[in-house]
Design a protein around this motif. Structure first.
Motif, mmCIF file in Angstrom:
data_model
loop_
_atom_site.group_PDB
_atom_site.id
_atom_site.type_symbol
_atom_site.label_atom_id
_atom_site.label_comp_id
_atom_site.label_asym_id
_atom_site.label_seq_id
_atom_site.Cartn_x
_atom_site.Cartn_y
_atom_site.Cartn_z
ATOM 1 N N ASP A 194 0.816 -1.223 0.000
ATOM 2 C CA ASP A 194 0.000 0.000 0.000
ATOM 3 C C ASP A 194 0.849 1.273 0.000
ATOM 4 N N ASP A 195 2.019 1.204 0.648
ATOM 5 C CA ASP A 195 2.805 2.437 0.761
ATOM 6 C C ASP A 195 3.703 2.670 -0.445
ATOM 7 N N GLY A 196 3.491 1.882 -1.506
ATOM 8 C CA GLY A 196 4.266 2.118 -2.722
ATOM 9 C C GLY A 196 5.539 1.285 -2.795
ATOM 10 N N SER A 197 5.897 0.601 -1.697
ATOM 11 C CA SER A 197 7.066 -0.271 -1.793
ATOM 12 C C SER A 197 6.620 -1.564 -2.496
ATOM 13 N N VAL A 198 7.602 -2.274 -3.046
ATOM 14 C CA VAL A 198 7.258 -3.501 -3.759
ATOM 15 C C VAL A 198 8.060 -4.662 -3.205
ATOM 16 N N LEU A 199 7.561 -5.845 -3.495
ATOM 17 C CA LEU A 199 8.339 -7.032 -3.236
ATOM 18 C C LEU A 199 9.042 -7.322 -4.558
ATOM 19 N N LEU A 200 10.361 -7.203 -4.540
ATOM 20 C CA LEU A 200 11.139 -7.293 -5.772
ATOM 21 C C LEU A 200 11.829 -8.651 -5.835
ATOM 22 N N TYR A 201 11.665 -9.359 -6.944
ATOM 23 C CA TYR A 201 12.297 -10.673 -7.076
ATOM 24 C C TYR A 201 13.775 -10.512 -7.404
ATOM 25 N N ILE A 202 14.606 -11.304 -6.752
ATOM 26 C CA ILE A 202 16.052 -11.222 -6.967
ATOM 27 C C ILE A 202 16.523 -12.465 -7.718
ATOM 28 N N ASP A 203 17.136 -12.251 -8.880
ATOM 29 C CA ASP A 203 17.579 -13.378 -9.703
ATOM 30 C C ASP A 203 18.880 -13.990 -9.210
ATOM 31 N N ARG A 204 19.767 -13.145 -8.733
ATOM 32 C CA ARG A 204 21.092 -13.658 -8.379
ATOM 33 C C ARG A 204 21.597 -13.020 -7.102
ATOM 34 N N GLN A 205 22.091 -13.829 -6.194
ATOM 35 C CA GLN A 205 22.755 -13.287 -5.008
ATOM 36 C C GLN A 205 24.199 -13.805 -4.964
ATOM 37 N N LEU A 206 25.128 -12.885 -4.858
ATOM 38 C CA LEU A 206 26.536 -13.251 -4.701
ATOM 39 C C LEU A 206 26.869 -13.123 -3.220
ATOM 40 N N VAL A 207 27.668 -14.071 -2.738
ATOM 41 C CA VAL A 207 27.889 -14.155 -1.297
ATOM 42 C C VAL A 207 29.388 -14.182 -1.001
ATOM 43 N N HIS A 208 29.833 -13.442 -0.004
ATOM 44 C CA HIS A 208 31.230 -13.564 0.436
ATOM 45 C C HIS A 208 31.273 -13.720 1.959
ATOM 46 N N GLU A 209 32.507 -13.884 2.484
ATOM 47 C CA GLU A 209 32.623 -14.331 3.871
ATOM 48 C C GLU A 209 32.328 -13.272 4.930
ATOM 49 N N VAL A 210 32.409 -11.983 4.574
ATOM 50 C CA VAL A 210 32.325 -10.966 5.626
ATOM 51 C C VAL A 210 30.890 -10.639 6.036
ATOM 52 N N THR A 211 30.006 -10.553 5.059
ATOM 53 C CA THR A 211 28.651 -10.096 5.395
ATOM 54 C C THR A 211 27.624 -11.222 5.436
ATOM 55 N N SER A 212 28.088 -12.481 5.321
ATOM 56 C CA SER A 212 27.114 -13.567 5.299
ATOM 57 C C SER A 212 26.992 -14.406 6.567
ATOM 58 N N PRO A 213 28.020 -14.502 7.442
ATOM 59 C CA PRO A 213 27.885 -15.458 8.549
ATOM 60 C C PRO A 213 26.651 -15.205 9.415
ATOM 61 N N GLN A 214 26.375 -13.937 9.707
ATOM 62 C CA GLN A 214 25.227 -13.640 10.570
ATOM 63 C C GLN A 214 23.911 -13.922 9.852
ATOM 64 N N ALA A 215 23.931 -13.860 8.513
ATOM 65 C CA ALA A 215 22.711 -14.163 7.758
ATOM 66 C C ALA A 215 22.412 -15.669 7.804
ATOM 67 N N PHE A 216 23.451 -16.474 7.600
ATOM 68 C CA PHE A 216 23.260 -17.929 7.678
ATOM 69 C C PHE A 216 22.837 -18.329 9.094
ATOM 70 N N GLU A 217 23.457 -17.673 10.067
ATOM 71 C CA GLU A 217 23.110 -17.953 11.458
ATOM 72 C C GLU A 217 21.621 -17.652 11.702
ATOM 73 N N GLY A 218 21.166 -16.548 11.129
ATOM 74 C CA GLY A 218 19.758 -16.175 11.252
ATOM 75 C C GLY A 218 18.842 -17.246 10.669
ATOM 76 N N LEU A 219 19.223 -17.785 9.509
ATOM 77 C CA LEU A 219 18.423 -18.846 8.887
ATOM 78 C C LEU A 219 18.335 -20.057 9.816
ATOM 79 N N ARG A 220 19.491 -20.421 10.351
ATOM 80 C CA ARG A 220 19.535 -21.595 11.232
ATOM 81 C C ARG A 220 18.659 -21.394 12.455
ATOM 82 N N ILE A 221 18.781 -20.214 13.063
ATOM 83 C CA ILE A 221 18.011 -19.959 14.292
ATOM 84 C C ILE A 221 16.514 -20.034 14.010
ATOM 85 N N ALA A 222 16.109 -19.517 12.832
ATOM 86 C CA ALA A 222 14.676 -19.508 12.500
ATOM 87 C C ALA A 222 14.244 -20.829 11.859
ATOM 88 N N GLY A 223 15.182 -21.750 11.649
ATOM 89 C CA GLY A 223 14.851 -23.029 11.017
ATOM 90 C C GLY A 223 14.425 -22.879 9.570
#
Ligand code: SF4
Lengths: 471, 212
Positions: free
Chosen positions: A19-48
């Motif tokens: 409603d506020d004009g923001s969109v859900l945007l589909y992402i085709d490709r995600q590139l991943v490196h070691e510095v900004t990803s560990p906490q993201a993977f950890e988040g996935l694990r914690i949330a199952g």
């Protein structure tokens, strides 16, 4: 209705609108490196949670990897933990990773295009601000934070508000020796580091079309330094030729279909932009930064500015602090500045063309005595192999440069490659912030040829004189 | 995520433009694989005389007394004033993690870099954009009154000074909703799983090369 290039690609990726004009945007490709990803993977694990589409993500370590003595592995225990965390996260979640030792490993923004992982018309993200690089391939490519990395892993989407669109037109023929890097620095000098905030930028005009894919990548890479999250260039033959035959690019009938779709990826003639900037290619000289922000940049023929030229008090204060940090005075000719180290590398300038340009300067010369270290760091294992097959490594080492293994290296000095306090560096990277290349280190951003010439002379020189003199 | 509703907090003024995320949290701290523990290293190079290393004990490090965060009158600050283009540079979310871990949950500036602005909302920090003249008022009042506090109200979208001046700010409805309620947006997005699947199905037919 006539559309801009950005709007075309954006609209193809809208999953739903809020409603506020923001969109859900589909992402085709995600590139991943070691510095900004560990906490993201950890988040996935914690949330199952599991990655939504495993094949959409590809990883490689780059920021922390050593560029020398690889046979000993990573000696810094903290860095080692991070690279191992990436390996085990990718193994656990089934994500393709070009690990250390794989020829395809390298700086994520060099590896992505090189492998054909980034294709025209894609949406591409990575937990790294220089993801803007991939806009050279006519992708909407944005740097994101770690929470968003996790969001993309879990949902293959991002919640985004459509930015405004700015077109920067650079027309005319680029003078001899002027590269994508000089164009990028020149633009930032003109519009400032916040000039692109809130915008997606399209780079257009005859000068941009003349740039090779490498040059366009250097340019789009530094879009973030102008404050914009993404910058892009329309598809043309140069784009198509670059993508064709890459490992992850489509083939056969799918290629034909893809190419037909990609040919439409340009702004319609009567498309309207929120802002347009017009610049002339002939005005662009080789650029050198003098201060601690990429907008503190001047042509090589010029001097550091005078404080009286500052547009307001805030800028004057920034300049005063920069002069002190850089240990420079007002009105100092750039060519009179001596350097201690040289770094040729980073996601801005560690591709084969960059090394060819630097090697052409270095050939038959010697690094000046006052230069303690001049290093050349390839963007990927494949760039390294290519350069070696052309004998560029030999040219560099004969001239007194060190030839290293691929990684981010002294661009941000997370590994052993760094400046000591007070050292001055000619660097082909993209950020000259205080302490960026090592606490107390002083960085001047330049193109690869300018960096090589500075290494030989021990101070900044005008590459155009070099070329004219045929040195 | 920590919700942000209202805050009456002590203010610290950081009077510099273009403060980048390398300055907010230098790169050596990016080697951690945790989300917490960055507070002691916030603005490390400006705050300490020596060079900080991950996991070191900061209690006995030599501090730069003139740096604003080190001044006794600003200890315990929860609101930070900054100048234009705050948070530019690297996308590291370690920057808002360090700010939040230090105890600051609201940053007020005339403008922010996009990625940093986004990252704040994911970490319970409210970034407030005010006009240059309003910023000037806040900077001068903070500097001239010890113990200066501001009232920040997300619901009303206001910043109120002790003397009763009220400045309003803009914030997207969706971001406001998530921050106000401390909502995790992954959970919200997954409620749209069917839409995402439907989208993928169409795209696979139209643009199969995106799925190889
Ligand atoms: S080369 Fe430098 S700018 Fe590029 S990704 Fe690595 S650290 Fe970041």
């Amino acid at each position: 209705m006539a559309k801009t290039l950005f709007e075309k690609v954006w609209q193809q990726h809208v999953v739903s609108e809020n409603d506020d004009g923001s969109v859900l945007l589909y992402i085709d490709r995600q590139l991943v490196h070691e510095v900004t990803s560990p906490q993201a993977f950890e988040g996935l694990r914690i949330a199952g949670r599991k990655p939504w589409r495993v094949s959409a993500s590809v990883a490689t370590p780059d920021h922390n990897v050593p560029t020398t003595g690889l046979e000993h592995g990573i000696t810094d225990p903290v860095a080692k933990t991070q690279v191992q965390a990436l390996d085990s996260n990718c193994d656990e979640f089934g994500i393709t990773e070009f690990k250390m030792g794989d020829k395809r490993q390298g700086i994520v923004h060099v590896v992505g295009p090189e492998q054909g992982l980034v294709l025209p018309g894609m949406t591409v993200v990575c937990g790294d601000s220089h993801t803007s690089t991939h806009g050279a391939l006519t992708a909407i490519a944005m740097g994101i934070g770690t929470s968003e990395v996790e969001h993309v892993l879990a949902t293959q989407t991002l919640i985004q508000k459509k930015p405004k669109v700015m077109r920067i037109n650079v027309d005319g023929k680029l003078p001899q020796g002027i590269t994508g890097k000089d164009v990028a620095l020149y633009i930032i000098g003109e519009i400032g580091t916040a000039g692109g905030t809130g915008y997606a930028i399209e780079f257009a005009g005859s000068a941009i079309q003349q740039l090779s894919m490498e040059g366009r990548m250097s340019l789009c890479n530094m879009t973030i330094e102008a404050g914009a999250r993404c910058g892009m260039v329309a598809v043309d033959d140069i784009t198509i030729d670059y993508v064709k035959g890459r490992p992850y690019a489509p083939t056969g009938e799918t290629w034909d279909k893809a190419e037909a779709a990609w040919r439409d990826l340009h702004s319609d003639t009567d498309a309207v932009f929120d802002k347009e900037v017009h610049l002339n290619a002939v005005d662009i000289e080789p650029q050198v930064t003098w201060g601690t922000s990429p907008e503190m940049v001047v042509p090589i023929s010029a001097s550091t500015p005078s404080l009286d030229d500052a547009k307001d008090e805030v800028q004057q204060e920034g300049w005063t602090r920069a002069f002190a940090y850089m240990d420079l005075k007002e009105n100092t000719p750039m060519q009179a500045i001596n350097i201690d180290k040289v770094f040729i590398g980073s996601c801005t300038n560690a591709r084969i063309e960059d090394f060819r340009a630097a090697a052409a300067i270095a050939k038959g010369h010697q690094v000046a005595d006052n230069v303690k270290l001049a290093m050349v760091v390839p963007g990927s294992g494949l760039v390294k192999a290519q350069a070696e097959s052309e004998g560029l490594d030999k040219i560099f080492t004969d001239a007194g440069f060190e030839w290293r293994a691929p990684g981010c290296s002294m661009c941000l000095a997370m590994n052993a490659d760094r400046l000591e306090a007070g050292e001055r560096c000619a660097s082909t990277s993209n950020r000259n912030f205080e302490g960026r290349q090592g606490a107390g280190g002083r960085t001047h951003l330049v193109s690869p040829a300018m960096a090589a010439a500075a290494a030989i002379k021990g101070h900044f020189v005008d590459i155009r004189d070099w070329q004219e003199a045929g040195e | 995520m920590q919700a942000f509703t209202k805050l009456n907090g002590l203010v610290v003024p950081l009077d510099r433009a273009n403060v980048d995320t390398d300055a907010i949290i230098p790169k050596q701290f990016l080697k951690s694989i945790k989300r917490t523990g960055y507070g002691p290293f916030l603005f490390d190079e400006w705050r300490y005389e020596d060079v900080g290393q991950p996991e070191m004990d900061c209690s006995n490090r030599p501090i730069r007394k003139d740096f604003v965060l080190n001044q006794p009158r600003y200890q315990g600050a929860e609101i930070m004033l900054a100048r234009e283009n705050f948070g530019c540079g690297s996308s590291r979310e370690h920057a808002p993690w360090a700010i939040a871990d230090y105890g600051i949950s609201c940053v007020i500036a005339p403008s922010f870099a996009d990625i940093f602005y986004n990252n704040c909302f994911k970490n319970g920090i409210l970034p407030v954009v005010l006009k240059d003249e309003e910023m000037d008022v806040l900077f001068s009042e903070t500097e001239s009154h010890e113990g200066y506090k501001l009232d920040v109200d997300l619901e009303a979208q206001t910043v109120a000074t002790p003397s009763g001046q009220v400045f309003t700010f803009e914030v997207d409805d969706f971001r406001k909703h998530c921050l106000f309620n401390g909502l995790d947006d992954i959970g919200l997005t997954l409620q749209q799983a069917d839409n995402i699947k439907a989208y993928e199905k169409t795209r696979k037919t139209d643009a199969p090369w995106l799925f190889s």
